[in-house]
Design a protein around this motif. Structure first.
Motif, PDB file in Angstrom:
ATOM      1  N   SER A  77       6.475 -14.025 -15.269  1.00 53.32           N
ATOM      2  CA  SER A  77       7.762 -13.633 -15.877  1.00 53.32           C
ATOM      3  C   SER A  77       8.952 -14.279 -15.185  1.00 53.32           C
ATOM      4  CB  SER A  77       7.915 -12.107 -15.830  1.00 53.32           C
ATOM      5  OG  SER A  77       8.205 -11.647 -14.512  1.00 53.32           O
ATOM      6  N   GLN A  78       8.769 -14.773 -13.968  1.00 53.61           N
ATOM      7  CA  GLN A  78       9.870 -15.358 -13.198  1.00 53.61           C
ATOM      8  C   GLN A  78       9.861 -16.883 -13.205  1.00 53.61           C
ATOM      9  OE1 GLN A  78      12.376 -13.289 -12.042  1.00 53.61           O
ATOM     10  NE2 GLN A  78      11.083 -12.001 -13.364  1.00 53.61           N
ATOM     11  N   GLY A  79       8.890 -17.474 -13.857  1.00 56.24           N
ATOM     12  CA  GLY A  79       8.825 -18.927 -13.909  1.00 56.24           C
ATOM     13  C   GLY A  79       8.288 -19.524 -12.622  1.00 56.24           C
ATOM     14  N   HIS A  80       8.030 -20.815 -12.654  1.00 61.09           N
ATOM     15  CA  HIS A  80       7.420 -21.488 -11.514  1.00 61.09           C
ATOM     16  C   HIS A  80       8.388 -21.577 -10.336  1.00 61.09           C
ATOM     17  CE1 HIS A  80       4.053 -23.839 -10.003  1.00 61.09           C
ATOM     18  NE2 HIS A  80       4.927 -24.633  -9.415  1.00 61.09           N
ATOM     19  N   CYS A  81       7.844 -21.491  -9.125  1.00 59.78           N
ATOM     20  CA  CYS A  81       8.635 -21.537  -7.882  1.00 59.78           C
ATOM     21  C   CYS A  81       8.367 -22.835  -7.129  1.00 59.78           C
ATOM     22  CB  CYS A  81       8.266 -20.377  -6.959  1.00 59.78           C
ATOM     23  SG  CYS A  81       8.581 -18.754  -7.636  1.00 59.78           S
ATOM     24  N   ARG A  82       9.366 -23.287  -6.413  1.00 62.77           N
ATOM     25  CA  ARG A  82       9.130 -24.360  -5.450  1.00 62.77           C
ATOM     26  C   ARG A  82       8.500 -23.784  -4.191  1.00 62.77           C
ATOM     27  NH1 ARG A  82      14.354 -27.374  -4.006  1.00 62.77           N
ATOM     28  NH2 ARG A  82      15.124 -25.231  -4.021  1.00 62.77           N
ATOM     29  N   THR A  83       8.997 -22.609  -3.761  1.00 60.83           N
ATOM     30  CA  THR A  83       8.505 -21.978  -2.531  1.00 60.83           C
ATOM     31  C   THR A  83       8.283 -20.491  -2.762  1.00 60.83           C
ATOM     32  OG1 THR A  83      10.809 -21.703  -1.828  1.00 60.83           O
ATOM     33  CG2 THR A  83       9.601 -23.603  -0.943  1.00 60.83           C
ATOM     34  N   LEU A  84       7.172 -19.987  -2.236  1.00 54.99           N
ATOM     35  CA  LEU A  84       6.836 -18.570  -2.369  1.00 54.99           C
ATOM     36  C   LEU A  84       6.292 -18.084  -1.032  1.00 54.99           C
ATOM     37  CD1 LEU A  84       6.668 -16.253  -4.496  1.00 54.99           C
ATOM     38  CD2 LEU A  84       4.310 -16.955  -4.914  1.00 54.99           C
ATOM     39  N   LEU A  85       6.836 -16.986  -0.544  1.00 55.77           N
ATOM     40  CA  LEU A  85       6.396 -16.391   0.721  1.00 55.77           C
ATOM     41  C   LEU A  85       5.447 -15.235   0.449  1.00 55.77           C
ATOM     42  CD1 LEU A  85       6.605 -15.917   3.840  1.00 55.77           C
ATOM     43  CD2 LEU A  85       8.641 -14.512   3.350  1.00 55.77           C
ATOM     44  N   ASP A  86       4.298 -15.253   1.116  1.00 55.92           N
ATOM     45  CA  ASP A  86       3.299 -14.176   1.037  1.00 55.92           C
ATOM     46  C   ASP A  86       3.264 -13.488   2.395  1.00 55.92           C
ATOM     47  OD1 ASP A  86       1.112 -12.546   0.614  1.00 55.92           O
ATOM     48  OD2 ASP A  86      -0.361 -14.170   0.693  1.00 55.92           O
ATOM     49  N   LEU A  87       3.829 -12.269   2.458  1.00 57.77           N
ATOM     50  CA  LEU A  87       3.932 -11.548   3.740  1.00 57.77           C
ATOM     51  C   LEU A  87       3.752 -10.053   3.496  1.00 57.77           C
ATOM     52  CD1 LEU A  87       6.691 -12.044   6.444  1.00 57.77           C
ATOM     53  CD2 LEU A  87       5.780  -9.814   5.880  1.00 57.77           C
ATOM     54  N   PRO A  88       2.711  -9.463   4.090  1.00 58.08           N
ATOM     55  CA  PRO A  88       1.704 -10.047   4.971  1.00 58.08           C
ATOM     56  C   PRO A  88       0.603 -10.721   4.149  1.00 58.08           C
ATOM     57  CG  PRO A  88       1.312  -7.704   4.754  1.00 58.08           C
ATOM     58  CD  PRO A  88       2.552  -7.990   3.971  1.00 58.08           C
ATOM     59  N   CYS A  89       0.164 -11.865   4.604  1.00 56.94           N
ATOM     60  CA  CYS A  89      -0.865 -12.607   3.863  1.00 56.94           C
ATOM     61  C   CYS A  89      -2.261 -12.074   4.146  1.00 56.94           C
ATOM     62  CB  CYS A  89      -0.784 -14.090   4.183  1.00 56.94           C
ATOM     63  SG  CYS A  89      -1.204 -14.508   5.904  1.00 56.94           S
ATOM     64  N   GLY A  90      -2.421 -11.318   5.258  1.00 60.82           N
ATOM     65  CA  GLY A  90      -3.760 -10.877   5.625  1.00 60.82           C
ATOM     66  C   GLY A  90      -4.679 -12.076   5.747  1.00 60.82           C
ATOM     67  N   GLY A  91      -5.882 -11.946   5.210  1.00 66.09           N
ATOM     68  CA  GLY A  91      -6.847 -13.039   5.265  1.00 66.09           C
ATOM     69  C   GLY A  91      -6.803 -13.944   4.056  1.00 66.09           C
ATOM     70  N   GLY A  92      -5.714 -13.848   3.272  1.00 70.86           N
ATOM     71  CA  GLY A  92      -5.593 -14.681   2.080  1.00 70.86           C
ATOM     72  C   GLY A  92      -6.168 -14.040   0.837  1.00 70.86           C
ATOM     73  N   ARG A  93      -6.238 -12.704   0.819  1.00 73.68           N
ATOM     74  CA  ARG A  93      -6.874 -11.978  -0.288  1.00 73.68           C
ATOM     75  C   ARG A  93      -6.230 -12.280  -1.632  1.00 73.68           C
ATOM     76  NH1 ARG A  93      -6.399  -6.791  -2.660  1.00 73.68           N
ATOM     77  NH2 ARG A  93      -4.518  -6.387  -1.440  1.00 73.68           N
ATOM     78  N   VAL A  94      -4.904 -12.431  -1.674  1.00 75.71           N
ATOM     79  CA  VAL A  94      -4.233 -12.681  -2.954  1.00 75.71           C
ATOM     80  C   VAL A  94      -3.608 -14.073  -3.017  1.00 75.71           C
ATOM     81  CG1 VAL A  94      -3.803 -10.240  -3.384  1.00 75.71           C
ATOM     82  CG2 VAL A  94      -2.084 -11.578  -2.172  1.00 75.71           C
ATOM     83  N   SER A  95      -4.056 -14.966  -2.151  1.00 81.47           N
ATOM     84  CA  SER A  95      -3.492 -16.318  -2.138  1.00 81.47           C
ATOM     85  C   SER A  95      -3.697 -17.044  -3.458  1.00 81.47           C
ATOM     86  CB  SER A  95      -4.104 -17.139  -1.001  1.00 81.47           C
ATOM     87  OG  SER A  95      -3.749 -16.615   0.257  1.00 81.47           O
ATOM     88  N   ALA A  96      -4.882 -16.917  -4.043  1.00 81.93           N
ATOM     89  CA  ALA A  96      -5.199 -17.658  -5.268  1.00 81.93           C
ATOM     90  C   ALA A  96      -4.260 -17.325  -6.425  1.00 81.93           C
ATOM     91  CB  ALA A  96      -6.655 -17.435  -5.656  1.00 81.93           C
ATOM     92  N   PRO A  97      -4.043 -16.038  -6.758  1.00 80.61           N
ATOM     93  CA  PRO A  97      -3.124 -15.762  -7.860  1.00 80.61           C
ATOM     94  C   PRO A  97      -1.677 -16.150  -7.561  1.00 80.61           C
ATOM     95  CG  PRO A  97      -3.872 -13.716  -6.831  1.00 80.61           C
ATOM     96  CD  PRO A  97      -4.720 -14.815  -6.292  1.00 80.61           C
ATOM     97  N   LEU A  98      -1.295 -16.150  -6.297  1.00 80.40           N
ATOM     98  CA  LEU A  98       0.068 -16.561  -5.945  1.00 80.40           C
ATOM     99  C   LEU A  98       0.223 -18.072  -6.068  1.00 80.40           C
ATOM    100  CD1 LEU A  98       0.904 -14.429  -2.766  1.00 80.40           C
ATOM    101  CD2 LEU A  98       1.021 -13.794  -5.178  1.00 80.40           C
ATOM    102  N   ALA A  99      -0.799 -18.805  -5.640  1.00 76.90           N
ATOM    103  CA  ALA A  99      -0.712 -20.261  -5.556  1.00 76.90           C
ATOM    104  C   ALA A  99      -0.457 -20.914  -6.901  1.00 76.90           C
ATOM    105  CB  ALA A  99      -1.995 -20.808  -4.934  1.00 76.90           C
TER     106      ALA A  99
END
Length: 202
Positions: A36-58
């Motif tokens: 809904s927010q459109g594509h980003c140049r930069t996105l911060l994932d905090l706390p990233c933990g072990g990368g559990r939700v990295s894929a949908p964010l990427a």
């Protein structure tokens, strides 16, 4: 902080069917909110933990900044949370993010707010997330008025560390943002909500 503890924590999420189901639901919610927010140049994932939700964010950014206060978690994410999108890993506290104002297009903060023991700390986290974000913040919180929390109170159990939707709406407004939506993770069985706060033009 320790690598072994980080691996143990992430294995718990990987091997539990209930947590796997929850992670899939979270991925769908994140995908919709970020779309809904459109594509980003930069996105911060905090706390990233072990990368559990990295894929949908990427999928929604050109550069994914993975940050966590736990060095062990950052190391685990770097080894196990690789995605095709460019990534940067760093240690950082949600109270003092080492970025300038509006440094990233958006920030995603999953399952941190409800661990903070005081209302002052929960408010401080929200303000800091909005400070470093130019366009929006997606953040989870445990809803005071959720069915799960109401049942806890009726049973006399220790209350969860919660926020009210109206409280978050007013806090976002004081930071120049609007609480657009906050869907529940599950109506029954979970008190977590995903809040989307969008910054307003000055």
């Amino acid at each position: 902080q320790q690598d072994a503890r980080a691996a143990q924590y992430n294995a718990m999420y990987r091997d539990s069917w209930a947590k796997t189901l929850s992670t899939r639901r979270e991925a769908r919610l994140l995908d919709g909110l970020l779309e809904s927010q459109g594509h980003c140049r930069t996105l911060l994932d905090l706390p990233c933990g072990g990368g559990r939700v990295s894929a949908p964010l990427a999928r929604h950014t050109d550069l994914l900044l993975e940050a966590d206060i736990g060095l062990g978690q950052v190391r685990y994410a770097r080894q196990n949370g690789r995605v095709p999108t460019a990534q940067i890993w760093m240690t950082a506290s949600g109270f003092e993010i080492p970025l300038q104002d509006s440094a990233v297009d958006g920030t995603v903060c999953v399952r941190l707010n409800h661990h903070l023991p005081t209302a002052v700390e929960r408010e401080r986290l929200v303000r800091e997330l909005l400070r470093v974000s130019r366009r929006f913040v997606v953040m989870t919180f445990f809803d005071y008025d959720s069915l799960k929390n109401r049942l806890r109170r009726l049973r006399g159990k220790r209350p969860k560390l919660t926020m009210r939707v109206d409280e978050l709406r007013e806090l976002a407004q004081s930071c120049g943002a609007v609480l657009v939506t906050c869907p529940a993770l599950f109506v029954i069985g979970s008190g977590h909500r995903y809040a989307l706060m969008v910054k307003q033009p000055i």
